[in-house]
Structure formats: structure tokens, C-alpha cells
Design an enzyme around this catalytic site. Sequence first.
Site, PDB file in Angstrom:
ATOM      1  N   SER A 131       1.721  -4.930  -8.644  1.00 25.23           N
ATOM      2  CA  SER A 131       1.907  -5.916  -7.579  1.00 25.23           C
ATOM      3  C   SER A 131       3.172  -6.740  -7.828  1.00 25.23           C
ATOM      4  CB  SER A 131       0.649  -6.782  -7.474  1.00 25.23           C
ATOM      5  OG  SER A 131       0.644  -7.555  -6.307  1.00 25.23           O
ATOM      6  N   ASP A 228      -2.122  -0.528   2.034  1.00 20.87           N
ATOM      7  CA  ASP A 228      -1.561  -1.608   1.229  1.00 20.87           C
ATOM      8  C   ASP A 228      -0.367  -2.202   1.965  1.00 20.87           C
ATOM      9  OD1 ASP A 228      -0.176  -3.137  -0.801  1.00 20.87           O
ATOM     10  OD2 ASP A 228      -1.146  -1.920  -2.328  1.00 20.87           O
ATOM     11  N   HIS A 258      -4.850  -2.798  -1.338  1.00 24.46           N
ATOM     12  CA  HIS A 258      -4.180  -3.421  -2.484  1.00 24.46           C
ATOM     13  C   HIS A 258      -5.203  -3.742  -3.569  1.00 24.46           C
ATOM     14  CE1 HIS A 258      -0.730  -5.227  -4.390  1.00 24.46           C
ATOM     15  NE2 HIS A 258      -1.433  -6.316  -4.653  1.00 24.46           N
TER      16      HIS A 258
END
Length: 287
Positions: A131, A228, A258
Site C-alpha cells: 500500500s 483495488d 485492497h
Amino acid sequence: MMVEGVPGVEQPDLTAGGAVQVTEHRAPGPEGAPDVTLTVLRPRAAHGPRPAIYHVHGGGMVAGDRHSGMHLFLPFVVDHGAVVVSVEYRLAPEHPDPDPVEDCYAGLVWTADNAAELGIDPGRLIIAGPSAGGGLAAGTALIARDRGYPKLSHQVLVCPMLDDRFENPSSRMLDGEGMWDRNDNLFGWTALLGDRRGGPDVSPYAAPARAADLSGLPRTYIDTGSADSFRDEALIYAQRLSQAGVSVDFHMWGGGFHGFDITGADAALARASVTTRADFIRRALET
């Protein structure tokens, strides 16, 4: 919650029952900035220079600490003799760009400078992050390339946060649903960049999707889910790396959102993604 852990869930044992030595270190920070703290995991039984994974935690640029997600790398320490170094970088908005990525680079330099003391083979140095940590890892890899030190063998970018411009469909497709939708993403990027977000004055070290030249970067693993917010920027970054002559393994997991590999860890899709990524890292450690 990222720092203290989910209520009712026991914190992971980073010593793996005593098989792993855990030490804390302080590295010189960027010029004029505080020192950077790093946690190092080393196998007690291993001898000789070992491959290393330099870990940059996630958290949208605004949350988490160096222990966030670090336990996920324990199998590489226990089973493959790797050394893991995790960096504590300053968080936005209190510490906007370039503080986070420069902290990450300072910690990477310290790791390379102290390779002998840490038992690390400096020729086998991998950078990895999920991330926001994936975006910072990519930015740190760009800095290391441009400043000529240290040399990275691989980068592992897990659903990376790469682009502040919100120009791609996936960056706008989720609104009030799922994990890390466009509103969360806007908050994270604005915390990091302030009024510069989306404008012309953003460094590629902060938003690696803006880098004009991706040549000379280390062999790369990138993955993402098809649901995502970071899907398109990960796909485009992988394509551009490949076009620049970088060896790339890219995986898009259909239906993955995600963080699906963690929050839905028991699902077949999550197990497949984790296994595929782990196989790449194991091969990288053995190179």
C-alpha cells in the site's frame, strides 16, 4: 489500531519462539531531521552474510509503525535465514513530503552501511512494502538509483500507492465502500502533499507514477486486486517498468479488494496471492 493491534487479537511473537533475534537501532536521519528507528529480525542459527528484506509498512501515509505487518516476514527469517529490517518513518500530515520517503532512504543507507554488523550480504538487498509502504518503497528505490547507493536486487510492491493525480478509473471507482476508497485515498495524498496534490510540483519520489524514467530499477514484483483503488496505477507502473527493460512479475487477482490477502486470509484467492508472492521472495533470497 494499526499500532496497538486489533482488540482481542494477540500481538504476534516476533521472536518466533526464540528462533529470531529482535534488536532496535537508531540511524542518522535526513540532514536536519531526527534519527530514524529500525527494528531488525535476524535468525539465531544462521551464519555468514544473509540476504535482507528492507520493509516499509503501509498505512496510507498517515498510520502504522515499523512493527505493522512485520510478522508476515517471519517465515523468511526462520525458514530461509533472511534478515528483515523495518523502518519507522515519520507520518503525514504532521510530517508531509519529503519526510516519509527521505526517512525510508536514510534507513536504507544505514542498513547498507552496517551490512557487515547485521550479517547482511549487501548484494542481496530487497525492498518491500504494501500500500503506502509499496509507494514509499518504489520512491526509495528511485532515490537509491538516482543517488547511486545502495544497490537493490529486487523490489516487492504490494498493491502500491503510486499516483496522486486520480486520473485512472480505478482511483475513482469506489465511493463509500470497500477498504481504501477514493475518499480515503484523497485524504492520504492530501495529508502527504497538501495543496500540491495533483499539481505539477510533485516529486516522483513521493508519487513514483510520475517518474519519467524507470530504467535501471531492480527486478520487480507487483500485485493488486481487480477491485483495488490502486489497480490501474499498479498495472501501468508494471507495464512502464517492463518497457524500460526491468524484469517484472505482475499479478492482478480477480475480485481482490485492497488488503484482501490479509483481511480475507482464509479465502482461496488470498492464499493463492500470498503463495505466489512468497515464491517470488524465496527465489529472490536465493539469487
